[in-house]
Structures are given as C-alpha cells and as structure tokens.
Design an enzyme around this catalytic site. Sequence first.
Site, PDB file in Angstrom:
ATOM      1  N   GLY A  12      39.794  57.111  34.063  1.00  0.00           N
ATOM      2  CA  GLY A  12      39.831  55.992  33.111  1.00  0.00           C
ATOM      3  C   GLY A  12      40.467  54.755  33.714  1.00  0.00           C
ATOM      4  N   THR A  14      39.512  51.141  36.169  1.00  0.00           N
ATOM      5  CA  THR A  14      38.473  50.116  36.030  1.00  0.00           C
ATOM      6  C   THR A  14      37.089  50.718  36.230  1.00  0.00           C
ATOM      7  OG1 THR A  14      39.987  48.436  36.847  1.00  0.00           O
ATOM      8  CG2 THR A  14      37.656  47.912  36.973  1.00  0.00           C
ATOM      9  N   GLU A  48      43.006  42.628  40.940  1.00  0.00           N
ATOM     10  CA  GLU A  48      43.121  41.537  39.964  1.00  0.00           C
ATOM     11  C   GLU A  48      42.227  40.351  40.263  1.00  0.00           C
ATOM     12  OE1 GLU A  48      47.418  40.922  40.037  1.00  0.00           O
ATOM     13  OE2 GLU A  48      47.548  42.369  38.414  1.00  0.00           O
ATOM     14  N   ALA A  49      41.549  40.378  41.421  1.00  0.00           N
ATOM     15  CA  ALA A  49      40.692  39.233  41.764  1.00  0.00           C
ATOM     16  C   ALA A  49      39.247  39.711  41.849  1.00  0.00           C
ATOM     17  CB  ALA A  49      41.123  38.633  43.093  1.00  0.00           C
ATOM     18  N   LYS A  77      38.793  31.717  38.959  1.00  0.00           N
ATOM     19  CA  LYS A  77      38.827  31.774  40.430  1.00  0.00           C
ATOM     20  C   LYS A  77      37.595  31.051  40.968  1.00  0.00           C
ATOM     21  CE  LYS A  77      38.533  34.997  44.287  1.00  0.00           C
ATOM     22  NZ  LYS A  77      38.343  36.386  44.703  1.00  0.00           N
ATOM     23  N   LEU A 330      37.111  53.878  43.692  1.00  0.00           N
ATOM     24  CA  LEU A 330      37.901  54.268  44.865  1.00  0.00           C
ATOM     25  C   LEU A 330      37.522  55.651  45.389  1.00  0.00           C
ATOM     26  CD1 LEU A 330      41.363  52.880  43.675  1.00  0.00           C
ATOM     27  CD2 LEU A 330      39.834  51.888  45.387  1.00  0.00           C
ATOM     28  N   ILE A 343      35.790  45.874  42.868  1.00  0.00           N
ATOM     29  CA  ILE A 343      35.268  45.949  41.487  1.00  0.00           C
ATOM     30  C   ILE A 343      33.774  45.612  41.508  1.00  0.00           C
ATOM     31  CG2 ILE A 343      35.447  44.992  39.143  1.00  0.00           C
ATOM     32  CD1 ILE A 343      38.494  44.670  39.700  1.00  0.00           C
ATOM     33  N   PHE A 433      27.365  38.731  49.942  1.00  0.00           N
ATOM     34  CA  PHE A 433      27.754  37.418  50.463  1.00  0.00           C
ATOM     35  C   PHE A 433      26.559  36.711  51.088  1.00  0.00           C
ATOM     36  CE2 PHE A 433      31.780  39.771  50.409  1.00  0.00           C
ATOM     37  CZ  PHE A 433      32.439  38.957  49.505  1.00  0.00           C
TER      38      PHE A 433
END
Length: 494
Positions: A12, A14, A48-49, A77, A330, A343, A433
């Site tokens: 549980g 992200t 967090e980013a 961001k 992960l 993420i 990218f």
Amino acid sequence: MNHINKVVVVGGGTSGWMSAALLKKILGNTVNIELIESKTIGIIGVGEATIPPIQTVNEVLGINEAEFMRETKASIKLAIKFENWWQKGQSYFHTFGAPGQSLPFCHYHHLWTRAESLGLKTNLWDYDLNYLAATAGKFAKLETQDPMYEMKYAYHFDSALYGQFLRKHSEKSGVIRTEGLIENVNLNPATGNVESLTLTGGGTVTGDLFIDCSGMRGLLINQALGTGFEDWSHWLAADRAIAIPSERDTKTLPYTRSIAHSKGWQWNIPLQHRNGNGIVYSSRYCSDDEAQDTLIKNIKNKTLADPNLIKFKTGRTRKQWNKNVIAIGLSSGFLEPLESTSIYLVQSAIVRLLKFFPHKGIQASSVNEFNNQSQREYELIRDFIILHYCATSRTDSQFWRDMKALELPRRLTEKLDMFKENGTLVHDDLDVFWEPSWLQVMLGQGIKPMGYHPLASQYSQAKLTEIFTNTRRAKSAPLEKMPSHDEFLKLYLE
Ligand SMILES: Cc1cc2nc3c(=O)[nH]c(=O)nc-3n(C[C@H](O)[C@H](O)[C@H](O)COP(=O)(O)OP(=O)(O)OC[C@H]3O[C@@H](n4cnc5c(N)ncnc54)[C@H](O)[C@@H]3O)c2cc1C
C-alpha cells in the site's frame, strides 16, 4: 490459465495504491481488486518529485487538480536545477520545456550552434518558457494550443499524503483493502504460479493475478519466485540515501534542486508545508556519518525529523512479469531519484499491464512483450541518469574521477557521439525523455556539438539575431502577467 476474476495488489505504498486505483478505473467491475498492506512494515516514505506524465494519472482518475494539490501539500515543478554537476560553481536547468521553436526537420538548437560558430553568444535556455518562469519564481496555467507558450509542469508532493489520497480514491471506487502481514506466499506445485497468501493470524487471500508492490524486498517476484536481479551498480554507484525534512523557505521554488557534492548529490524539494531534503551517495566512497554531516551542513532551515537512512541496490528484476506476478514500483527495480522517474515507472508499468491485460488467461507472447518493453524503458532512463555522472569535468574526488572514467552502455555512447558530431539528438521508442531533455543535460554537462544541421547554414548572422530577439520576446511575453508561484498556490488552492 483461465479468466482473471480477482487481482491481488500486495503493498500500500505509492505503487500499490496507484495500481489499485488505475486498474479499478479501467477494468471496472470485470475484476475484483483487493489490496493488502501492513502497518507493521509501512511504506518507504520518500518520492516527492514527479514528471509531467503524472497529470495523465489524475486525468484518467478524474481527480480535481486543486483538491489533489491541497491534500498532498503539492507545489509546481517546472524543472530541476543541477548545481555543481559539470563543474563546481556552475549550474544548469533541465526543464520540462524546450528552447525556441523547431523548424521542420531541424531542432532550434542547430540555429543556436550555428550562431555560436558565427560568434553570437547567447544562452539557449533564454528561449525556454519553463526556464524563464522557473528562474523568475513564477507560474500560471497557460490555456493555449500554441506550442510556443506550452509550459509543461509536474508536482512536488508529500509522498505519505499522496498514498493516503490515492487510497481514499481507490476505496471509494470499490477496491477492498486488507490490513495484514503476509507470512507465506503459496505456490501451485505444478505451475509455479502464486495461488494464495497467508497472513499472520491465519487468514488466506487467494487471487488469479498478483501485483507485487511490496517495495524493495520484492516479496513475490523476488523472495517467492526467485526471478533474479540485474545489478547496475557498476554504472550507478550510489547505494544509499539519507532523507530529512526541514522547515520551508519563505519563497516556494517551482523547481527541484539537485546539488552535487564531492561524493554524491543532495536534493531539495519545496512543498507547501516543508522542504524535502536528502543525500544520495555510494558506501564505496562515503561513510554514512560523512554523508549525514554533508547533508545537514547544507540544509539552511531547521530540520523537522531524525535522518532516515535508506539502503538500495541499483538495477532491475530480470522479468517484471513472471508467472502470474507483475512487479510494479520498487519491487521491479530501482534507479536513483536524480530525474524523479520511479513514480513514472509505476504509472508506465500499470498502463502497459492494462494494454496486455490477460483477460482470457496469460499468454507467453504478451508476457515477453511486456518484459521486453519494461526492460527497454528502464535501460533508457538508466542511460540518461548515467549521462549526468559521466559527462563531468570534476576531478576533485576519487568518486568523480571514477565517474568520468566509466565504461558506458553502448546506446549512450552512440547518443553522445551523434550529438558531439553535429548536434543530432535521437529519441528512442519508450524513452520518457525527449530530445529537449537530452539536449539540456548534454549542454549543461559541457558537451558542445562540433557541427549543426545543414538547414541552419542558410541563416546569416543578422537573420539569426532577428530570430533570437523575436523568440526571446515571444517567450517572455506571458511572464509579465504571470503571478509568482506562491501567489498562484494561494489563489488556486484557497
Ligand atoms: C531515497 C529515495 C528517494 C526517492 N525519490 C523519488 C522521487 O523524487 N520521485 C519518484 O518518482 N520516486 C522517488 N523514489 C521512489 C519512490 O519512493 C517509490 O517509487 C514509491 O514510493 C513507490 O514505492 P513502493 O510503493 O513500490 O514501495 P513502498 O513504499 O516500500 O511500499 C511497500 C508496501 O508493501 C507492503 N508490504 C511489504 N511487505 C509486506 C508483507 N510481508 N505483508 C504485507 N504488506 C507488505 C508495505 O506495508 C508497503 O505498504 C525515491 C526512492 C528513494 C529510495
């Protein structure tokens, strides 16, 4: 194997909640979804980013942006600022934008390279709206179809609050949550598939398809199925991070800071209520105490918690889909957070799973394709991260001397050669990218093309000066009326 009636999500964090939310949204009532998580183990609590594709997750889930930002204490961001990466004292931005406006068949930077060769010195970033807004500390949602004024953005958010936000959303849409510690993963002796999970206290959870979101331990993919791990630490040496929150700055920067040190690098992520900080380093070059001292010395605001040491292995599971288990998050692998890609890899794996979803049973061809695409995507991000390390001119520590001397993956060498030769940038299929990202990091890391596209040779110095002046004027125009990032947050979130 027969129809998939029930999907079990293990974990549980992200990745678990994002998987549950998206699978439920897209598959609806065709499958039942149960998520198991354990408070005893908890979540990793960092991350967090983000990068712009996260907006698609919100759109698909029908999430209201302002509500999401309020509940996760998010900020905007526009870019990452890389400090001291190429040389000490130098910095550059990797923005989500692009410089200028490209010509058909010829990227804008070729004009800039041509101009440089004619002695016209200008800063390529001055033609990128993201850069102009980021450095001015401004932000607005620009409603335009004109690519000249497109300002792509992502978010910084509190990862624990984000998990809770997704949980609320998932449970509302029908995901069943079970609190429990999984003690045993039970395999079918004939097929080797996972059949059920035994929880502490005796409960059993059965399912047809299992999504392993159990974090770095890889409870199913690794511990139960022994899938094997491809180690990339010879390219990316970092194996530890220390995270620590601090009080917020008075101004909320609309970008992440990534500050290179002599043996690693430090992140600074501005949120509404605090800053996230952390240092990433390799235990081969730096002790935990030294890393912690460096981190704390470089945080100017009061820290708000004890340092959190996280150990990791860089690389990926050999098969992201094995038997009836798909590893997401992960459990599927780890690449250091230099470009905030984990993420995104969660999101991308879920989208891919939905594309190949085995409604009528698992097929080897789909599994192979899923695994090949996942591997490719990971490798492309890996190469992009390596670029930041290998293209350095720093020699002030053994760490940087070793990074400069890295033997590179073949595709990265090819991309570097093509860019050095005549500024050619190639976008590989599945690479998150695009050319402007590679351009900014290559230039920022001191790599300059020796040549440029033949189309650019048709432009005289006077014409180039005119183009640059006009582009600069056009790109700067929205800034005049743009509020500061803090004013935007206040107005948008109140
Ligand atoms: C230092 C660092 C910085 C990072 N920064 C970024 C970033 O800026 N941007 C980004 O995109 N990503 C970042 N990441 C990655 C990001 O944190 C993860 O991708 C994200 O949090 C997803 O984690 P997860 O859900 O896979 O695992 P976790 O958060 O570890 O969740 C694992 C879950 O599995 C459950 N579980 C495990 N074992 C059991 C068991 N036996 N029984 C029951 N439940 C169990 C746990 O309770 C937990 O709920 C960073 C990672 C690190 C290490």
